[in-house]
Scaffold this motif. Structure first.
Motif, PDB file in Angstrom:
ATOM      1  N   GLY A 244       0.927  -1.302  -0.013  1.00 35.96           N
ATOM      2  CA  GLY A 244      -0.234  -0.104  -0.059  1.00 35.96           C
ATOM      3  C   GLY A 244       0.799   1.717  -0.171  1.00 35.96           C
ATOM      4  N   PRO A 245      -0.126   2.589  -0.143  1.00 33.56           N
ATOM      5  CA  PRO A 245       1.162   3.305  -0.493  1.00 33.56           C
ATOM      6  C   PRO A 245       1.577   4.559   0.950  1.00 33.56           C
ATOM      7  N   ARG A 246       2.542   5.209   1.057  1.00 33.57           N
ATOM      8  CA  ARG A 246       3.159   5.540   1.899  1.00 33.57           C
ATOM      9  C   ARG A 246       3.150   6.704   2.132  1.00 33.57           C
ATOM     10  N   ASP A 301      -1.564  -1.907   5.445  1.00 33.83           N
ATOM     11  CA  ASP A 301      -1.660  -1.662   4.159  1.00 33.83           C
ATOM     12  C   ASP A 301      -2.100  -0.436   3.532  1.00 33.83           C
ATOM     13  N   GLY A 302      -1.003   0.700   4.478  1.00 34.94           N
ATOM     14  CA  GLY A 302      -0.720   1.341   4.144  1.00 34.94           C
ATOM     15  C   GLY A 302      -1.374   3.156   4.667  1.00 34.94           C
ATOM     16  N   MET A 356      -5.552   0.520   7.488  1.00 32.20           N
ATOM     17  CA  MET A 356      -5.188   2.034   6.321  1.00 32.20           C
ATOM     18  C   MET A 356      -4.942   3.169   7.499  1.00 32.20           C
TER      19      MET A 356
END
Length: 883
Positions: A244-246, A301-302, A356
Motif C-alpha cells: 500500500g501507499p506510504r 496496508d498503507g 490504513m
C-alpha cells in the motif's frame, strides 16, 4: 510559570505511580492523612493548571463531602503549603500548584514513553497508581493511568520483538495473556514471541485457544492482526511485508510535549475519526504526524496523506474530487470513475477491510472532509483551524483541541532545537523567550530558527526584540513563518460580523472578557453575541475557557489590537453603569450619579453583586486605567467610587488605593471638589490601614478642607468616622471616641438615619474599647434598633459584632457567642469575607476564654485561612503569633 520551592535546599519529588509519597533527597516527607494527600494529587495532576474549588471538592470527596467541606479544604491547602514549602496559588479560577515536571514520576513516565524509552518508563511504577486514594474521580484516574501503563507495555513489546529481544519479553507476555485473555494485541505478541523462540507448537496452540475463547464467549473471530500473525507462522514468514501507499510526510524533528493530546488520540483500535483543532501555528500537523509515525506499524496496508489547503492564501481549498482521484491512483486503481459520488463509492470499496491511516491535513469544512471518509476499518485524522462540529455531531468524530505548550515543554523544544548548552547558558533569557512566545509552537519555531541561523548571537538579542516588537520579531520573511500572515488567513475566512468582532476584541486590553461585556462592545443582544463568538471559537481565535468568559492567546490578541477598529465608549459605559448597579446593590443608600448604558446588568442580591465584582475586578481596574489614558474622566471617577465597597469587603486595600488615585486625578481634571474630597477621604483610610499614617492624615486633612467648602454635613460626618477609625487603628482611643461623637452629631444634623445608625455603633464600640461597657451597650442597642427599623443589614452585622465584644468583656459568654454567630450569618449573607475573618477570630477568643479550646482552634483556623486568601499578611501573622 512554574513555582519554585520556598524551602531552601529542598529537592522534593512526588510519587503517584504506587502509594502516594513525597521524598526530599530520598527521605519520605510526611504529608498528612488520606484526604490531604488527595488534595495534593488532585492539584499535581493538572500540571500547573488551576482547579476550581467545586471541582476539587468533587475530586476529593465525590458525593460524600462533609459539612463545611470548603473550610476543610482551605485547611488542607494551608497545611500542604507549610509541609511542602510551596506556594499553592488561589485565584478566581481556583487553586494552582505547579512544579517542574521531572519532580513527578507520572510526568517522567509520560516523557519517557514519548521518547520511546519504555523500559525506563515502566521501571517508575511501584504498584497500583494512587494506592490508598478513594473517590469516584480517583478510581477513574487510576483506571486511566493503568491503561497508559498497559499501552506502554504493549509498545515496549512491539519494539522488543522487532529488535529480536523476544526472549526478554516472553515471561511478561505470558503473564499479560493470563491477566487479559481477551486482549488480542497481547495474544498476537505472545504468539509471535513463541514462534521467534522456536516454539511453534505452543504458539499455534495459544492461537487456537484464543480463537475458541473469542468464539465461545464473545461470538467473534480473531482480529485481522492476530490472524495475520497466525498465517505468517504457518507460511514460515514473520518478516513485515510492506504494502500500500506510504504517503506520510516526515515527522517534525523537534516535536515535544503533547502527552495528554497523544493519549487522547489513543490508538487505531479506538479512534476512527479524530478532528484535531487549534489556531494557526498551534502545532496540529506536527501532532498528527508524530502520532501517525508512532503508530505506523498498526497500518500495514498503507497511509494516505493530503494537504487540503483549507486556509492557504495562495490557493483555493482542494476539492474532494481531486483528492479522491489521487487516493485511488495511489491505491493502484487503473480505472477512475467520474463524479464525486462515484469516486467516493469506489474509494470506500477499495479501502474496505484494509488497516490504513488517512491523514486529512488543514481541512476548511466538514463538507470538504465527508466524501474522503472510508466506510469501515481505516483510521482517519483530520486537522483544521475550525472545530468541524458537523464532523463530530454527524460522524462520531472525537475532537482534540490543542492549547499552547506548557513552559517546561517549550523550554524542552528550544533545547532540542538550539542545544542544551546554549539554552542552559541563559536560563533567564530562555524564560523570557518562552513567555513572549506564549507557548505557541510556530512562534517558538520562528525564534529558534532565527537563533539557529545566528549561532554566535546571545539569545538576549532575540528576547529584547520580542519584548519590544513581538509580531515583527516573529516574521522570518517566508510564507508560513510570518505570524501576522498565519493569523490573517484565519481572520480572512470569517464572516464579516465575526471579523469585525475580532478587531473590536483587540481593543479590550484585558486577559479575558465576559459575554455580557462583549455584547456591550458589539452593541448586540447576548444571544446574537454568543453566535458571533461561536464563529471565533470555531476558528480557534478565541477560547471560552470558563462558561461565559472568553480570552485570546497573547499573540493573537496583539494581532487583533493592530487591526483598525473603533469601539467608541460602549464597553466603558457598560462597566461604569453595571459597576454602579452592583455598588448600589451592596449599599442602596450610596450617593452615585447616573451613568447611561444600553447594556447595564441588574443584580438580584448582594451575593450576585459580589460575584460580579469578583469575576470582573481585573477588567474594571484595566478599564479605569484605559479610561484615564483617553481622558474619559467620568468613567474613571465612577469606577473608583463603585469599587470601594467591594474592596473593603474583600480586604483589597492596595487595589483600593490604585483605584482612588486614578479617580482623584480624574476629579481634579473635572474640577469637582466634592468628588475630590471623597477620594482624599478614602485614600486616607487606605493609607492608614497600610501603615502609612502620615500620608493618610494628609489626605484626611485635605478632605475636611474641601468638604468644608460644600457645607455637606453627611460628607463631613463621613470624614470624622474614618478619622475615628484611623485613631483607633493607631491606638488613640480617646481621639477615636471624640471623632465618633463628631460624626454622630453631623449625621443627626443632616437627618441621615443610615449614617446615624452606623455612628451609634461606632460610638458604642469606642466606649467599649475604653472599658466603659455600660455606655457602650446603650449606644449599641440604640444602633441595633435603628438598623432593624431601616433594614440595614450591614449595620446590623457590625452592631452585633460590637455587642458580642461587650458581652464577652461583661462575662456573658453565651450572649457573646450568640451575637458573633448572628453577625457571622449576616456577613455571609452579604458575602463580606473580610469581616467574616475578623468575626471568626473574635469568636475563637470567646471560646478560648471559656476554656473551649477545640472550638477556639477551629474558629481561629478558619479566620487564618481567610486572612491568607485575602492577602492580609499582618492579621495572619498576628493571629499565628497569638495562638
Amino acid at each position: 510559570m512554574n513555582l519554585e520551592f520556598a524551602a531552601e535546599g529542598w529537592e522534593v519529588e512526588f510519587g503517584l505511580l504506587g502509594a502516594v509519597e513525597v521524598r526530599d533527597r530520598g527521605e519520605v516527607v510526611e504529608i498528612g492523612h488520606v484526604r490531604q494527600r488527595s488534595v495534593l494529587v488532585a492539584l499535581l495532576v493538572e500540571e500547573g493548571r488551576p482547579v476550581p474549588v467545586d471541582r476539587l471538592l468533587d475530586r476529593v470527596w465525590g458525593e460524600r463531602a462533609p459539612l463545611r467541606a470548603r473550610e476543610t479544604l482551605y485547611g488542607y491547602v494551608s497545611k500542604l503549603r507549610k509541609v511542602l514549602g510551596v506556594d499553592i496559588e488561589r485565584s478566581p479560577a481556583g487553586y494552582r500548584l505547579a512544579v517542574d515536571s521531572p519532580r513527578v514520576d507520572l510526568f517522567r513516565f509520560r516523557a519517557l514513553v514519548r521518547e520511546g524509552d519504555f523500559d525506563a518508563a515502566l521501571a517508575l511504577w511501584r504498584g497500583q497508581a494512587l494506592d490508598g486514594l478513594e473517590s469516584p474521580w480517583f478510581d477513574a484516574l487510576r483506571e486511566s493511568l493503568h491503561a497508559e501503563r498497559e499501552a506502554a507495555e504493549l509498545d515496549r513489546n512491539d519494539v522488543a520483538l522487532a529488535d529480536g529481544r523476544h526472549a526478554a519479553v516472553l515471561p511478561a507476555l505470558r503473564r499479560a495473556a493470563d491477566e487479559r485473555p481477551h486482549d488480542e494485541r497481547v495474544a498476537a505478541q505472545l504468539v509471535l514471541a513463541l514462534h521467534l523462540s522456536g516454539n511453534d507448537a505452543e504458539a499455534l496452540r495459544h492461537y487456537d485457544s484464543v480463537r475458541r475463547r473469542l468464539a465461545d464467549e464473545l461470538g467473534v473471530d480473531p482480529s485481522r492482526p492476530l490472524q495475520e500473525v497466525h498465517q505468517r507462522i504457518l507460511a514460515g514468514d514473520v518478516e513485515p511485508r510492506p504494502s500500500g501507499p506510504r504517503q506520510l510526510p516526515a515527522p517534525h524533528p523537534w516535536f515535544t510535549g503533547r502527552s495528554d493530546e497523544l493519549a487522547a488520540l489513543g490508538s487505531s483500535g479506538t479512534v476512527v475519526i479524530t478532528a484535531i483543532g487549534g489556531t494557526g501555528g498551534i502545532g496540529k500537523t506536527a501532532l498528527a504526524l508524530h502520532w501517525a509515525h508512532r503508530h505506523v506499524e498498526e497500518f500495514p496496508d498503507g497511509q494516505l496523506y493530503v494537504n487540503l489547503r483549507g486556509f492557504d492564501p495562495s490557493a483555493e481549498p482542494t476539492p474532494p474530487e481531486t483528492v479522491l482521484r489521487e487516493f485511488l491512483e495511489a491505491l493502484g486503481e487503473k480505472t477512475i470513475p467520474a463524479g464525486l459520488d462515484a469516486l467516493a463509492a469506489r474509494y470506500r470499496s477499495v479501502v474496505a477491510g484494509r488497516r490504513m491511516l488517512v491523514l486529512l491535513d488543514n481541512a476548511r469544512s466538514t463538507e470538504q472532509v465527508v466524501p474522503l471518509l472510508p466506510g469501515s476499518t481505516a483510521t482517519v485524522l483530520v486537522t483544521s483551524r475550525l472545530k468541524l462540529a458537523g464532523l463530530v455531531a454527524a460522524h462520531g468524530a472525537r475532537s482534540v483541541s490543542l492549547d499552547v505548550l506548557q513552559p517546561a515543554d517549550a523550554r524542552e523544544f528550544l533545547a532540542a532545537r538550539l542545544g542544551v548548552e546554549r539554552v542552559t547558558a541563559e536560563p533567564g533569557v530562555v524564560a523570557d523567550l518562552v513567555s513572549w512566545c506564549g507557548g505557541l509552537p510556530l512562534a517558538l519555531s520562528i525564534v529558534a530558527a532565527r537563533a539557529a541561523m545566528e549561532p554566535d548571537f546571545p539569545l538576549a538579542v532575540f528576547a529584547e526584540e520580542l519584548r519590544e516588537q513581538p509580531l515583527d520579531a516573529l516574521d522570518a520573511g517566508e510564507i508560513g513563518t510570518n505570524l501576522r500572515a498565519v493569523f490573517s488567513w484565519s481572520v480572512a475566512a470569517l464572516p464579516d460580523e465575526a471579523a469585525r468582532a475580532f478587531g473590536l476584541l483587540g481593543t479590550v486590553g484585558t486577559a479575558d472578557v465576559s459575554l455580557a461585556a462583549v455584547a456591550a462592545l458589539l452593541d448586540r443582544s447576548v444571544a446574537r453575541t454568543r453566535m458571533v463568538l461561536r464563529e471565533l471559537e470555531n476558528a480557534h481565535l478565541v477560547q471560552q475557557h470558563v462558561p461565559g468568559r472568553y480570552r485570546m492567546h497573547d499573540l493573537v490578541g496583539l494581532y487583533a489590537a493592530d487591526l483598525p477598529a473603533s469601539p467608541g465608549s460602549r464597553l466603558a459605559d457598560f462597566y461604569a453603569a453595571t459597576s454602579r448597579a452592583a455598588a448600589l446593590t451592596l449599599e442602596p443608600h450610596k450617593a452615585l450619579p447616573e451613568h447611561e448604558s444600553g447594556h447595564v446588568l441588574s443584580f438580584a442580591d448582594q451575593a450576585a453583586a459580589m460575584a460580579w465584582f469578583d469575576a470582573e475586578h481585573a477588567c474594571l481596574m484595566t478599564e479605569q486605567r484605559l479610561a484615564l489614558e483617553r481622558a474619559d474622566f467620568e468613567v474613571v471617577s465612577m469606577l473608583g467610587h463603585t469599587m470601594n465597597s467591594y474592596h473593603l469587603r474583600r480586604g483589597r486595600t492596595s487595589d483600593d488605593v490604585d483605584a482612588w488615585l486614578m479617580a482623584l486625578r480624574a476629579t481634579e481634571a473635572l474640577g469637582d471638589e466634592f468628588r475630590q474630597a471623597t477620594a482624599h477621604m478614602c485614600l486616607g483610610a487606605d493609607y492608614v490601614e497600610l501603615g502609612q499614617s502620615s500620608l493618610g492624615h494628609k489626605h484626611f486633612a485635605r478632605s475636611l478642607e474641601l468638604f468644608a467648602r460644600t457645607g455637606d454635613h453627611v460628607a463631613h460626618g463621613s470624614v470624622h468616622r474614618l478619622i475615628a477609625w484611623a485613631a483607633e487603628f493607631e491606638g488613640d482611643l480617646e481621639k477615636a471616641l471624640e471623632h465618633s461623637l463628631l460624626g454622630l452629631e453631623k449625621f443627626r444634623a443632616a437627618g441621615a438615619e443610615i449614617r446615624e445608625a452606623e455612628s451609634l455603633n461606632d460610638v458604642g464600640w469606642r466606649y467599649a474599647c475604653l472599658n466603659r461597657y455600660a455606655e457602650a451597650r446603650t449606644y449599641c442597642e440604640d444602633a441595633r434598633l435603628l438598623n432593624a427599623k431601616l433594614g440595614h443589614t450591614e449595620g446590623s452585622a457590625a452592631t452585633l459584632d460590637s455587642l458580642a465584644h461587650i458581652a464577652h468583656h461583661d462575662g456573658r459568654h453565651a450572649d457573646a457567642v450568640a451575637h458573633y454567630r448572628e453577625a457571622l450569618a449576616l456577613y455571609r449573607e452579604l458575602d463580606n469575607s473580610a469581616e467574616q475573618a475578623t468575626v471568626l477570630e473574635h469568636l475563637g477568643d470567646v471560646h478560648a476564654a471559656a476554656g473551649e479550646d477545640d472550638l477556639a482552634r477551629e474558629q481561629w483556623g478558619r479566620a487564618l485561612e481567610l486572612y491568607r486568601v485575602q492577602g492580609r499578611v499582618a492579621e495572619a501573622a498576628a493571629l499565628e503569633r497569638r495562638v
